[in-house]
Design an enzyme around this catalytic site. Sequence first.
Site, PDB file in Angstrom:
ATOM      1  N   ALA A 148       0.842  -1.195   0.000  1.00 23.11           N
ATOM      2  CA  ALA A 148       0.000   0.000   0.000  1.00 23.11           C
ATOM      3  C   ALA A 148       0.876   1.243   0.000  1.00 23.11           C
ATOM      4  O   ALA A 148       1.622   1.489   0.941  1.00 23.11           O
ATOM      5  CB  ALA A 148      -0.922  -0.008   1.225  1.00 23.11           C
ATOM      6  N   GLU A 172      -5.531  13.169  -2.470  1.00 25.05           N
ATOM      7  CA  GLU A 172      -5.737  12.128  -3.476  1.00 25.05           C
ATOM      8  C   GLU A 172      -7.110  12.312  -4.095  1.00 25.05           C
ATOM      9  O   GLU A 172      -7.896  13.165  -3.668  1.00 25.05           O
ATOM     10  CB  GLU A 172      -5.541  10.727  -2.873  1.00 25.05           C
ATOM     11  CG  GLU A 172      -4.094  10.466  -2.465  1.00 25.05           C
ATOM     12  CD  GLU A 172      -3.832   9.042  -2.020  1.00 25.05           C
ATOM     13  OE1 GLU A 172      -4.744   8.202  -2.131  1.00 25.05           O
ATOM     14  OE2 GLU A 172      -2.716   8.775  -1.542  1.00 25.05           O
ATOM     15  N   HIS A 225      -7.099   0.400 -10.486  1.00 21.44           N
ATOM     16  CA  HIS A 225      -6.269   1.584 -10.314  1.00 21.44           C
ATOM     17  C   HIS A 225      -5.855   2.078 -11.693  1.00 21.44           C
ATOM     18  O   HIS A 225      -5.418   1.295 -12.535  1.00 21.44           O
ATOM     19  CB  HIS A 225      -5.037   1.252  -9.477  1.00 21.44           C
ATOM     20  CG  HIS A 225      -4.378   2.448  -8.885  1.00 21.44           C
ATOM     21  ND1 HIS A 225      -3.677   3.358  -9.653  1.00 21.44           N
ATOM     22  CD2 HIS A 225      -4.312   2.904  -7.613  1.00 21.44           C
ATOM     23  CE1 HIS A 225      -3.212   4.314  -8.867  1.00 21.44           C
ATOM     24  NE2 HIS A 225      -3.581   4.062  -7.620  1.00 21.44           N
ATOM     25  N   ARG A 265     -11.670   7.303  -9.195  1.00 14.84           N
ATOM     26  CA  ARG A 265     -10.772   6.333  -9.818  1.00 14.84           C
ATOM     27  C   ARG A 265     -11.396   5.612 -11.005  1.00 14.84           C
ATOM     28  O   ARG A 265     -10.710   5.324 -11.986  1.00 14.84           O
ATOM     29  CB  ARG A 265     -10.324   5.302  -8.778  1.00 14.84           C
ATOM     30  CG  ARG A 265      -9.184   5.798  -7.925  1.00 14.84           C
ATOM     31  CD  ARG A 265      -8.686   4.715  -7.012  1.00 14.84           C
ATOM     32  NE  ARG A 265      -7.516   5.184  -6.262  1.00 14.84           N
ATOM     33  CZ  ARG A 265      -6.944   4.490  -5.296  1.00 14.84           C
ATOM     34  NH1 ARG A 265      -7.431   3.311  -4.950  1.00 14.84           N
ATOM     35  NH2 ARG A 265      -5.888   4.960  -4.660  1.00 14.84           N
ATOM     36  N   HIS A 318      -7.092  -3.538  -8.507  1.00  7.72           N
ATOM     37  CA  HIS A 318      -6.411  -2.978  -7.339  1.00  7.72           C
ATOM     38  C   HIS A 318      -7.101  -3.281  -6.014  1.00  7.72           C
ATOM     39  O   HIS A 318      -6.437  -3.559  -5.014  1.00  7.72           O
ATOM     40  CB  HIS A 318      -6.292  -1.471  -7.523  1.00  7.72           C
ATOM     41  CG  HIS A 318      -5.506  -0.768  -6.455  1.00  7.72           C
ATOM     42  ND1 HIS A 318      -4.191  -1.075  -6.177  1.00  7.72           N
ATOM     43  CD2 HIS A 318      -5.855   0.224  -5.596  1.00  7.72           C
ATOM     44  CE1 HIS A 318      -3.757  -0.292  -5.194  1.00  7.72           C
ATOM     45  NE2 HIS A 318      -4.747   0.493  -4.818  1.00  7.72           N
ATOM     46  N   ARG A 342     -14.585   2.952  -3.982  1.00 10.49           N
ATOM     47  CA  ARG A 342     -13.844   3.326  -2.778  1.00 10.49           C
ATOM     48  C   ARG A 342     -13.153   4.678  -2.921  1.00 10.49           C
ATOM     49  O   ARG A 342     -12.480   4.951  -3.907  1.00 10.49           O
ATOM     50  CB  ARG A 342     -12.788   2.253  -2.488  1.00 10.49           C
ATOM     51  CG  ARG A 342     -11.841   2.588  -1.345  1.00 10.49           C
ATOM     52  CD  ARG A 342     -10.819   1.497  -1.157  1.00 10.49           C
ATOM     53  NE  ARG A 342      -9.885   1.395  -2.272  1.00 10.49           N
ATOM     54  CZ  ARG A 342      -8.625   1.813  -2.236  1.00 10.49           C
ATOM     55  NH1 ARG A 342      -8.138   2.367  -1.147  1.00 10.49           N
ATOM     56  NH2 ARG A 342      -7.846   1.667  -3.288  1.00 10.49           N
TER      57      ARG A 342
END
Length: 561
Positions: free
Chosen positions: A71, A139, A257, A303, A362, A397
Site C-alpha cells: 500500500a 488524493e 487503479h 478512480r 487494485h 472506494r
Amino acid sequence: MNAANVAAGRSECSDDRSRGEDRPGRRDIATEILIVGAGVAGLYTALELGPRPVTVLTARALGHGGSSPWAQGGIAAAVAPDDSIELHVADTIAAGAGLVEPAAARVLCEEGPARIADLVGYGAPFDREPDGALKVGREAAHSRDRVVHASGDQAGAAIMDALIAAARAAPHITILERMVVEDILLDECGRAAGALVYDVALGARASVFAAATVLATGGLGGLYAVTTNPVQAQGHGLAFAARAGAVIRDPEFVQFHPTALDVGVDPAPLATEALRGDGATLVNADGRRFMADYHPSLELAPRDVVARAVEAERAAGRGAYLDARSAIGAAFPSRFPTVFETAARAGLDPRTAPLPVAPACHYHMGGVKTDLDGRTTVDGLYAVGEVASTGVHGANRLASNSLLEAIVFGARIARDLKGANLPTPGQPTAPEDRLSLPAKPADSRAMAGIRAAMSAGAALIRSAPGLATARQSIDAILATAMPTSGLLSVVTAIDLILAGAIAREESRGGHFRSDFPSPAVTPFHSEVSLGPDGHAAVRPKLLGPPTPDPTTGVSAGGAAA
C-alpha cells in the site's frame, strides 16, 4: 460455471462433514479467538484484543505474500486543522455512487483520527511537518489534504513493520506461519468453529478450533491478468465465507487503479495516486493532457472515471503516460522512492520522461457482509479489511479509505470480542468435498487462462456477451484443469463476482456495463449466497430514494428496504 465443476456440492447437515479428531496424524489446535490473515487488518485486530489470547494464521512467513506492505498511498483521516469529520463523510459518500451506508461512513470518519493515533503508538513512522504535525496529502475525490503517508510512498510497509514488531512482542498473540487455510469449520448448529488448514511444515491438513473466527484474508486481484496485488490474492476468503453460509455483498464492484506501470511485470507495479495529488498529469503519446476530455476534476476525478479514461486512450492507440517531470522532477527519488526504484528497474527515469501506465485490478469494494462490529451473517464469524463489506466503500472506494477501514473496524471487532462470553462450539467439522481434493493451489496454467478470461470479460467495461464469454472460457479451462482445493476457492469467488455482475444491469461506480450505461433509478445492493447446489444466487437489496445525510447534506441511498 460453479464450484460443482471442481468438487461436488455439500449438504448443510453436520453428518456430511469430516470430524477433525477422527483423522489420524493431524496436529489439531484449539484457541479461543482465531484470526485468518496477518496483514494490517489481522495484526491490528489481534493487538487490540489484548490481553485476551488470540491465534493468527498466515499462509507464508509473517510480512510476506499479502497486499498490505504494497500500500503506497497512505491512510485518509480528518487530522488537519482545515478538515472535519463531516467533510470526510461527505467525500466518502459522494465517491461511493449511492451505495455507501451512511452510518458506516460516519463510524469510519469519526473513529479514524483515534485509530491513526493508535498506529503512532504502535510505532508507525508517519511523515511529519517541521512543527511535528502529521503531514497530509491530497488524493482523488478528497476535498481536503487528509492522506497521511509514511516515507512518501511506503505507508503499507512502514505500518506493517510496526505492527509485526508489536505483534511478535505481544504475549497474548500466537502467530502460526505457513498455515494455509482451506475452509471454515462449522459446528452442528451452523456456527463458525475455526478453520481447516494445510500445515506446510508438516505437509498435512489440520483443524484449528475456535470460539470466534475473524477473516482478514484480503482481496482478489490475482483473479485478473493485470493487478497491483500479489497473484496469490485470489478471493479465497470470499469463498470460505460463502461456503459457510455467509451473505456476500456487492461482489461485482472491483476497483481498477488507473496508473499501474505498464512495464510487462506481474504483478504490475503501482504508481501511487499521491503522484497525481502532487500535480503529476496524464498525457498521451503526443504529450497532450487528456483528462479534461473526461471529467472536470481532471487527474483527481474518481478512480473509475480515470481508469476508463486511461483505457480509452490506450484503446484508441494514443497511449497513456504519467508525467511528473514538472510537478516532482528531481525530488522523485526522495519523495516517491518505491515508484522511482521500480521505474529504474524497468529502465525508466520519471525525472526526465513520462511513465507508461495502464489500469490494473487494485481493490475489491464488495465482500463478506458485516454489521458495524464486523459480524457476518454466520454466528461466530467476523470479517475485516478488504475481504469485508462494511458499507463504507459503496460502488467506488474513496482513495486511502481502505487502510482506515481495516483499523477502524478491526478495533470494533476487538471491542466486541474482548469481553464477550464466547460460547463453546459444538462438534467442529470440515466440508467433505474440500477433503476430497488435494490441498494444493490452483494449477498455474489454469490460472493464467482464468485471469485472462476475467480481464477480457469482467474487468473495466462489461456487457452481457462479455460476461457470458468469460464464463464459457473459464468452464472450458475447468473441463481439463486438475481439481484442487485452491481451484475450488478460486471458482467459488469467480462465481460470486460474475453472478453479481450479470445481475446488475446498470452502470455505477466501478461496475460499468456498456449495454446498460446509466445507473438504475433506485440504488440497490447485491446480496449473493450459495445454494445447496453450490450455485450463486443474487438477491437485490433495494435502497430508498437518495436522502441527504443530516450532518453533511450529501445524498446517499436510503435505508435498506
